[in-house]
Scaffold this motif. Structure first.
Motif, PDB file in Angstrom:
ATOM      1  N   ALA A 194       0.826  -1.205   0.000  1.00  0.00           N
ATOM      2  CA  ALA A 194       0.000   0.000   0.000  1.00  0.00           C
ATOM      3  C   ALA A 194       0.863   1.259   0.000  1.00  0.00           C
ATOM      4  O   ALA A 194       0.605   2.206  -0.759  1.00  0.00           O
ATOM      5  CB  ALA A 194      -0.934  -0.009   1.207  1.00  0.00           C
ATOM      6  N   ILE A 273      -4.921  -6.593  -1.230  1.00  0.00           N
ATOM      7  CA  ILE A 273      -5.588  -5.410  -0.689  1.00  0.00           C
ATOM      8  C   ILE A 273      -7.104  -5.592  -0.633  1.00  0.00           C
ATOM      9  O   ILE A 273      -7.737  -5.325   0.391  1.00  0.00           O
ATOM     10  CB  ILE A 273      -5.245  -4.158  -1.522  1.00  0.00           C
ATOM     11  CG1 ILE A 273      -3.721  -3.962  -1.594  1.00  0.00           C
ATOM     12  CG2 ILE A 273      -5.920  -2.929  -0.916  1.00  0.00           C
ATOM     13  CD1 ILE A 273      -3.049  -3.698  -0.280  1.00  0.00           C
ATOM     14  N   LEU A 290      -6.195   2.486   3.334  1.00  0.00           N
ATOM     15  CA  LEU A 290      -6.200   1.232   2.582  1.00  0.00           C
ATOM     16  C   LEU A 290      -7.264   1.266   1.489  1.00  0.00           C
ATOM     17  O   LEU A 290      -7.054   0.732   0.394  1.00  0.00           O
ATOM     18  CB  LEU A 290      -6.424   0.050   3.519  1.00  0.00           C
ATOM     19  CG  LEU A 290      -6.057  -1.323   2.944  1.00  0.00           C
ATOM     20  CD1 LEU A 290      -4.557  -1.409   2.691  1.00  0.00           C
ATOM     21  CD2 LEU A 290      -6.504  -2.445   3.875  1.00  0.00           C
ATOM     22  N   THR A 293      -5.872   3.122  -1.386  1.00  0.00           N
ATOM     23  CA  THR A 293      -4.930   2.268  -2.107  1.00  0.00           C
ATOM     24  C   THR A 293      -5.669   1.314  -3.028  1.00  0.00           C
ATOM     25  O   THR A 293      -5.265   1.101  -4.187  1.00  0.00           O
ATOM     26  CB  THR A 293      -4.078   1.457  -1.113  1.00  0.00           C
ATOM     27  OG1 THR A 293      -3.392   2.344  -0.235  1.00  0.00           O
ATOM     28  CG2 THR A 293      -3.084   0.578  -1.836  1.00  0.00           C
ATOM     29  N   TYR A 294      -6.747   0.737  -2.537  1.00  0.00           N
ATOM     30  CA  TYR A 294      -7.528  -0.233  -3.315  1.00  0.00           C
ATOM     31  C   TYR A 294      -8.071   0.419  -4.590  1.00  0.00           C
ATOM     32  O   TYR A 294      -7.918  -0.123  -5.697  1.00  0.00           O
ATOM     33  CB  TYR A 294      -8.657  -0.766  -2.447  1.00  0.00           C
ATOM     34  CG  TYR A 294      -9.511  -1.835  -3.097  1.00  0.00           C
ATOM     35  CD1 TYR A 294      -8.929  -2.885  -3.797  1.00  0.00           C
ATOM     36  CD2 TYR A 294     -10.901  -1.806  -2.976  1.00  0.00           C
ATOM     37  CE1 TYR A 294      -9.714  -3.874  -4.370  1.00  0.00           C
ATOM     38  CE2 TYR A 294     -11.686  -2.789  -3.545  1.00  0.00           C
ATOM     39  CZ  TYR A 294     -11.091  -3.820  -4.247  1.00  0.00           C
ATOM     40  OH  TYR A 294     -11.872  -4.793  -4.818  1.00  0.00           O
TER      41      TYR A 294
END
Length: 308
Positions: A194, A273, A290, A293-294
């Motif tokens: 990430a 992820i 997160l 990031t995904y």
């Protein structure tokens, strides 16, 4: 012991090659294109532990006809479903399957497809890359391969496996806490992935930015919170080491996802992820970093799929 290595890419090729070099009975299950390349050029490893070229024993799916004692499963997570039919003839009632895939979803998939008893816990830490010419390059000296029964017991079969792995030039070890180690690996892999993919830089480059170390630490906390809710809680010692690694000044550390991204290759976004994001939603855990990031990696993946 007869070992079948499924895949001869960066991971399977490296560890299978080292085992074959040490005289172990190793056969690689590969696609016809990779088989032709290996027959022509050999299996080539470039490593801090010594370079190696060998002509390995190969088999393709249509020629696989009998069970093996153990199967080292090294395909990418998004290739798993396609590989199951290919490797099925190699799985007998007593075959040990050692998956070194990322994430944890594969454990349920393998247990459903075969007998849960077939599946052995396995956690691998190594930095290798498959070059376009088919050679495998190890990027750092680290090579830690842990394995063990999922319930922590030390069975006769796991002792045999451990004896097979020892004295082969790889850092192999029997673990009685392998399930926790697998979850810890996911924590570190997802966190480093990430940080480096979202920021498009090494750990050291991120740390050098104002707020970089804080961002990295927050990402670790988000991932660890999910794992504590749905899996095996990481140990305090692991968390201390992980936090030190992801905030280290000048560190060249990056994730395999970031290396694949740089090369314009598919990334294991869902397995590394996406599964964590879904677990967080089920558990009601807020994970803004997160989640960002995904989405970021999905945009990349969708563009790649569109181009292909």
């Amino acid at each position: 012991m007869r070992l079948l290595v499924v895949g001869a890419g960066s991971t399977g090729g490296y560890f299978g090659g080292r085992l074959a070099q040490a005289g172990r009975d190793v056969t690689f299950l590969v696609r016809p294109k990779r088989a032709a390349q290996l027959r022509q050029d050999g299996l080539r490893i470039i490593s801090p532990h010594g370079d190696l070229t060998l002509n390995p024993a190969l088999v393709t799916a249509e020629d696989l006809a009998h069970p093996y004692d153990a199967v080292l499963l090294t395909v990418k997570a998004y290739q798993l479903e396609a590989a199951l039919d290919d490797l099925a003839p190699a799985i007998g009632p007593d075959t040990m399957i050692l998956p070194v895939l990322n994430g944890m979803r594969h454990m349920d998939i393998l247990s459903r497809r075969f007998n849960p008893r077939n599946v052995v816990g396995c956690a691998l830490k190594v930095a290798t890359v498959l070059e376009n010419d088919g050679s495998i390059v190890q990027l750092s000296p680290l090579q830690d391969l842990a394995y063990g029964e999922l319930d922590g017991s030390v069975t006769p079969r796991i002792r045999v496996l451990d004896a097979f792995m020892q004295g082969t030039g790889i850092d192999a070890r029997l673990s009685t806490a392998i399930r926790r180690e697998m979850w810890e690996k996911w924590v570190l892999l997802a966190t480093v992935g990430a940080i480096t993919c979202l920021m498009r830089g090494t750990i050291g480059e991120v740390e050098a930015c104002t707020g970089g170390a804080t961002l990295a630490s927050h990402l670790l906390d988000e991932v660890a919170a999910i794992v504590r809710a749905v899996g095996e809680s990481p140990s305090d010692a692991f968390m201390h080491v992980a936090r030190t690694q992801i905030t280290a000044a000048g560190s060249s550390l990056v994730s395999s996802m970031f290396r694949d991204l740089q090369r314009g290759r598919r990334v294991e976004v869902e397995e590394i992820i996406g599964d964590l994001v879904r677990h967080a939603a089920t558990a009601g855990i807020a994970i803004p970093l997160l989640s960002a990031t995904y989405v970021h990696l999905l945009v990349y993946q969708h563009k790649l799929d569109g181009d292909s």
